[in-house]
Design an enzyme around this catalytic site. Structure first.
Site, mmCIF file in Angstrom:
data_model
loop_
_atom_site.group_PDB
_atom_site.id
_atom_site.type_symbol
_atom_site.label_atom_id
_atom_site.label_comp_id
_atom_site.label_asym_id
_atom_site.label_seq_id
_atom_site.Cartn_x
_atom_site.Cartn_y
_atom_site.Cartn_z
ATOM 1 N N HIS A 195 -14.981 -38.534 24.287
ATOM 2 C CA HIS A 195 -15.624 -37.236 24.443
ATOM 3 C C HIS A 195 -16.816 -37.295 25.391
ATOM 4 O O HIS A 195 -17.728 -36.470 25.334
ATOM 5 C CB HIS A 195 -15.998 -36.653 23.074
ATOM 6 N N ASP A 222 -23.714 -32.119 16.362
ATOM 7 C CA ASP A 222 -23.173 -30.793 16.008
ATOM 8 C C ASP A 222 -21.667 -30.845 15.772
ATOM 9 O O ASP A 222 -21.111 -29.980 15.102
ATOM 10 C CB ASP A 222 -23.432 -29.795 17.144
ATOM 11 N N GLU A 228 -32.270 -25.526 14.882
ATOM 12 C CA GLU A 228 -31.804 -25.524 16.276
ATOM 13 C C GLU A 228 -32.115 -24.154 16.873
ATOM 14 O O GLU A 228 -32.851 -23.363 16.276
ATOM 15 C CB GLU A 228 -30.305 -25.831 16.364
HETATM 16 P P1 FAD Z 1 -16.752 -42.142 24.178
HETATM 17 O O1 FAD Z 1 -16.750 -40.983 25.099
HETATM 18 O O2 FAD Z 1 -15.456 -42.727 23.865
HETATM 19 O O3 FAD Z 1 -17.750 -43.265 24.733
HETATM 20 C C1 FAD Z 1 -19.051 -42.949 25.183
HETATM 21 C C2 FAD Z 1 -19.741 -44.184 25.745
HETATM 22 O O4 FAD Z 1 -19.991 -45.094 24.701
HETATM 23 C C3 FAD Z 1 -18.907 -44.947 26.768
HETATM 24 O O5 FAD Z 1 -19.753 -45.557 27.694
HETATM 25 C C4 FAD Z 1 -18.210 -45.981 25.923
HETATM 26 O O6 FAD Z 1 -17.816 -47.096 26.664
HETATM 27 C C5 FAD Z 1 -19.287 -46.299 24.907
HETATM 28 N N1 FAD Z 1 -18.730 -46.690 23.615
HETATM 29 C C6 FAD Z 1 -17.802 -46.060 22.881
HETATM 30 N N2 FAD Z 1 -17.581 -46.723 21.742
HETATM 31 C C7 FAD Z 1 -18.390 -47.799 21.764
HETATM 32 C C8 FAD Z 1 -18.626 -48.880 20.879
HETATM 33 N N3 FAD Z 1 -17.985 -48.979 19.721
HETATM 34 N N4 FAD Z 1 -19.533 -49.801 21.232
HETATM 35 C C9 FAD Z 1 -20.219 -49.706 22.400
HETATM 36 N N5 FAD Z 1 -20.024 -48.729 23.273
HETATM 37 C C10 FAD Z 1 -19.131 -47.777 22.960
HETATM 38 N N6 FAD Z 1 -24.035 -35.582 21.269
HETATM 39 C C11 FAD Z 1 -25.117 -35.417 20.501
HETATM 40 O O7 FAD Z 1 -26.000 -36.271 20.476
HETATM 41 N N7 FAD Z 1 -25.255 -34.313 19.720
HETATM 42 C C12 FAD Z 1 -24.300 -33.346 19.646
HETATM 43 O O8 FAD Z 1 -24.446 -32.389 18.912
HETATM 44 C C13 FAD Z 1 -23.134 -33.516 20.425
HETATM 45 N N8 FAD Z 1 -22.133 -32.614 20.381
HETATM 46 C C14 FAD Z 1 -21.014 -32.813 21.114
HETATM 47 C C15 FAD Z 1 -19.978 -31.874 21.027
HETATM 48 C C16 FAD Z 1 -18.836 -32.044 21.759
HETATM 49 C C17 FAD Z 1 -17.723 -31.027 21.649
HETATM 50 C C18 FAD Z 1 -18.709 -33.152 22.627
HETATM 51 C C19 FAD Z 1 -17.488 -33.322 23.468
HETATM 52 C C20 FAD Z 1 -19.736 -34.079 22.740
HETATM 53 C C21 FAD Z 1 -20.899 -33.908 21.982
HETATM 54 N N9 FAD Z 1 -21.943 -34.818 22.045
HETATM 55 C C22 FAD Z 1 -23.050 -34.652 21.256
HETATM 56 C C23 FAD Z 1 -21.912 -35.940 22.985
HETATM 57 C C24 FAD Z 1 -21.330 -37.162 22.327
HETATM 58 O O9 FAD Z 1 -22.215 -37.671 21.352
HETATM 59 C C25 FAD Z 1 -21.109 -38.281 23.351
HETATM 60 O O10 FAD Z 1 -20.345 -37.822 24.426
HETATM 61 C C26 FAD Z 1 -20.430 -39.465 22.690
HETATM 62 O O11 FAD Z 1 -20.491 -40.561 23.552
HETATM 63 C C27 FAD Z 1 -19.009 -39.150 22.390
HETATM 64 O O12 FAD Z 1 -18.503 -40.058 21.453
HETATM 65 P P2 FAD Z 1 -17.094 -40.736 21.690
HETATM 66 O O13 FAD Z 1 -16.777 -41.459 20.463
HETATM 67 O O14 FAD Z 1 -16.103 -39.744 22.165
HETATM 68 O O15 FAD Z 1 -17.511 -41.743 22.849
#
Ligand code: FAD
Length: 517
Positions: free
Chosen positions: A99, A160, A271
């Protein structure tokens, strides 16, 4: 062999791969991974999926996907690549739920680790005086919520949206309306298990390998892969009183927000968001909220005005209903919102925390979830927020129809400055999040080009007026910009990189360091 597969499918990304290495080099390097004796496996199916993310704008095709079934699978893979040294171009990206917005979880021609496959150990809830949860780095927060609620417990600090993984949010910060009180998610972790860029499996905490612990928290995946985390829990309430009120004056709105995040007795979640040029606002919200004064609310006309919505929640259990109502009434009596705009509802704690999923379902049905998402998240010092609001909400943006614009203040004292996350240098700073969706192929105001252009104007304004803004979920394309982003913390960041991932194998999609070849 892997690249043979790509060519046969005439993959559109192969041009990128050919820039960095020849096909046969990559083929043999990727093949060498197959000699590893793993509990899980490598797969070249679905590499296209790993070249996509929520942002849907950046697409880097990996060489292969690792579906680990143990921490040792991850360690062996990274160790193997580390020992190839500079002779290998392979990089490794952990993919949580993908994400990210600009390819941060992608690895151009490298290995993507599907962290959600890592289910070696069950989630373990530890009740007691200081309850906590031990959980895999690839677990989704929605699953954590379901599991911990069985014990009447839940994490303290959230995002969120809950369909994000532990490793993904801890690599950034993890912020939502509880962070003013509990700090971001990275302030609510007791211990981590990490596989470093050398393939070492290390436990770390405030007391053990503390430098690694703080490096990884907010570390954008640069120092290690989080395979397990110990997360602080608290007793979970059953219900939430969820409240929205509107303001037309930004100064009063922000004063009230700042009052609430500093008060001793206050809401559990705070918020806010900005509404520019929208009609029929209160009516639209009526399907989920009840106006306190329906007659006055029906007369409220939002046409054309810029409005600021303060959103609050108070947790309670059914036997505390009366006292909670009183507390809410007391708190609301100290605020200066437009009285006719007070809207309330009561929902379960689960439904409150999982609220964005409802919007996701609706958008998916309309085919509007998988569009490009040019998001911009800024952290803005309190003393400059009025200047920012005046320019951006009154002059630069003409409406807020491309997606929500969140705005809420956070207390810096709840952030640990030993972590890798960077924030503005003031006691209070605001998160302003422009969460835009772009309509594919549109050349109008809902198109990608227009939205990106507006963001450029906003960023230019911040830069020329030296607002002291930091990007959250930062995205930069060269090291000079990263150096500026980290400011005085850059040297520490570089030192940590050379200690834990000296060959720059990890998280190449952040574009901070480049693997030496
Ligand atoms: P990924 O997109 O898979 O990875 C993100 C990064 O972290 C990459 O660099 C990846 O290599 C690294 N990574 C992933 N897993 C690991 C691991 N286990 N160890 C080390 N590195 C790792 N953020 C907020 O803070 N607050 C919010 O309210 C919020 N709302 C969101 C709502 C939506 C609909 C979306 C799409 C995103 C939101 N985000 C929010 C952002 C979100 O927290 C970040 O984009 C987060 O990185 C997404 O998590 P993911 O598991 O999909 O990570």
């Amino acid at each position: 062999m892997f690249l043979g597969c790509f060519a046969a499918r005439q993959n559109p990304y192969s041009i990128y791969l050919s820039i960095i290495h020849t096909t046969s080099d990559l083929e043999s390097i990727c093949s060498s991974l197959k000699t590893l004796n793993l509990d899980g496996h490598f797969s070249s199916d679905n590499v296209y999926h790993a070249a996509r993310d929520f942002g849907n704008r950046y697409h880097s095709l990996p060489c292969v996907i690792l579906r680990p079934e143990s921490v040792s699978d991850i360690a062996k893979t990274i160790k193997h690549i580390f020992h190839m040294g500079a002779s290998s171009i392979l990089t490794v990206a952990a993919r949580g739920h993908g994400h990210s917005l600009q390819g941060q979880s992608q690895a151009h021609g490298g290995v993507v680790i599907n962290m959600q496959s890592l289910r070696e150990q069950e989630m373990q809830v530890h009740a007691g005086e200081l309850p906590f949860l031990d959980v895999s780095g690839g677990e989704l927060f929605i699953n954590i919520l379901h599991e911990t609620l069985k014990y009447g417990l839940a994490p303290k600090s959230w995002t969120d949206y809950l369909h994000l993984t532990v490793g993904g949010t801890l690599s950034n910060a993890g912020i939502s309306g509880q962070a003013f009180r509990h700090g971001p998610q990275i302030s609510n972790v007791y211990q981590l298990q990490v596989v470093t860029g050398k393939g070492e499996v290390m436990n770390c905490s405030e007391k053990q390998n503390a430098d690694l612990f703080y490096s990884v928290l907010g570390g954008l995946g640069q120092f290690g892969i989080i395979t397990r985390a110990r997360i602080a829990l608290e007793p979970a309430p059953k219900m939430v009183k969820w409240i929205r009120v509107l303001y037309s004056n930004f100064l009063i709105f922000s004063e009230d927000q700042e009052y609430l995040i500093s008060a001793e007795t206050t809401f559990d979640y705070i918020e806010g968001f900005v509404i520019i040029n929208k009609t029929g606002l209160l009516n639209n919200w009526r399907s989920s909220f009840n106006p306190q004064d329906p007659v006055q609310a029906s007369r409220f006309n939002s046409d054309g005005k810029t409005l600021y919505c303060l959103e609050m929640a108070k947790n309670f259990n059914p036997d505390e209903n009366d006292i909670t109502n009183q507390e809410v009434e007391n708190l609301l009596s100290q605020l200066r919102y437009i009285p006719s705009t007070l809207l309330l509802t009561e929902v379960s704690y689960l439904n409150f925390l999982d609220r964005v999923h409802v919007s996701e379902t609706k958008l998916r049905l309309k085919g509007l979830w998988e569009v490009p998402h040019p998001w911009l998240n800024l952290l803005i010092p309190r003393t400059r927020i009025h200047e920012f609001a005046e320019q951006v909400f009154s002059n630069i943006l003409r409406d807020s129809s491309n997606g929500p614009i969140l705005i809420y203040p956070l207390n810096k004292s709840k952030w640990d400055n030993r972590t890798s996350a960077v924030t503005p240098e003031e006691d209070i700073f605001y998160l302003v999040a422009f969460l835009s969706s772009a309509m594919p192929a549109s050349t109008g105001t809902d198109g990608l080009e227009h939205i990106l252009n507006q963001q450029k104007i906003i960023l230019n304004f911040c830069e020329t007026t030296h607002l002291g803004v930091k990007q959250y979920l930062p995205h930069y394309t060269n090291q000079e910009e990263w150096r500026t982003h980290f400011g005085p913390q850059w040297e520490i960041f570089v030192r940590r990189k050379s200690a834990y991932d000296p060959l720059a194998i990890l998280a190449p999609g952040q574009k901070i360091f480049q693997k030496a070849i």
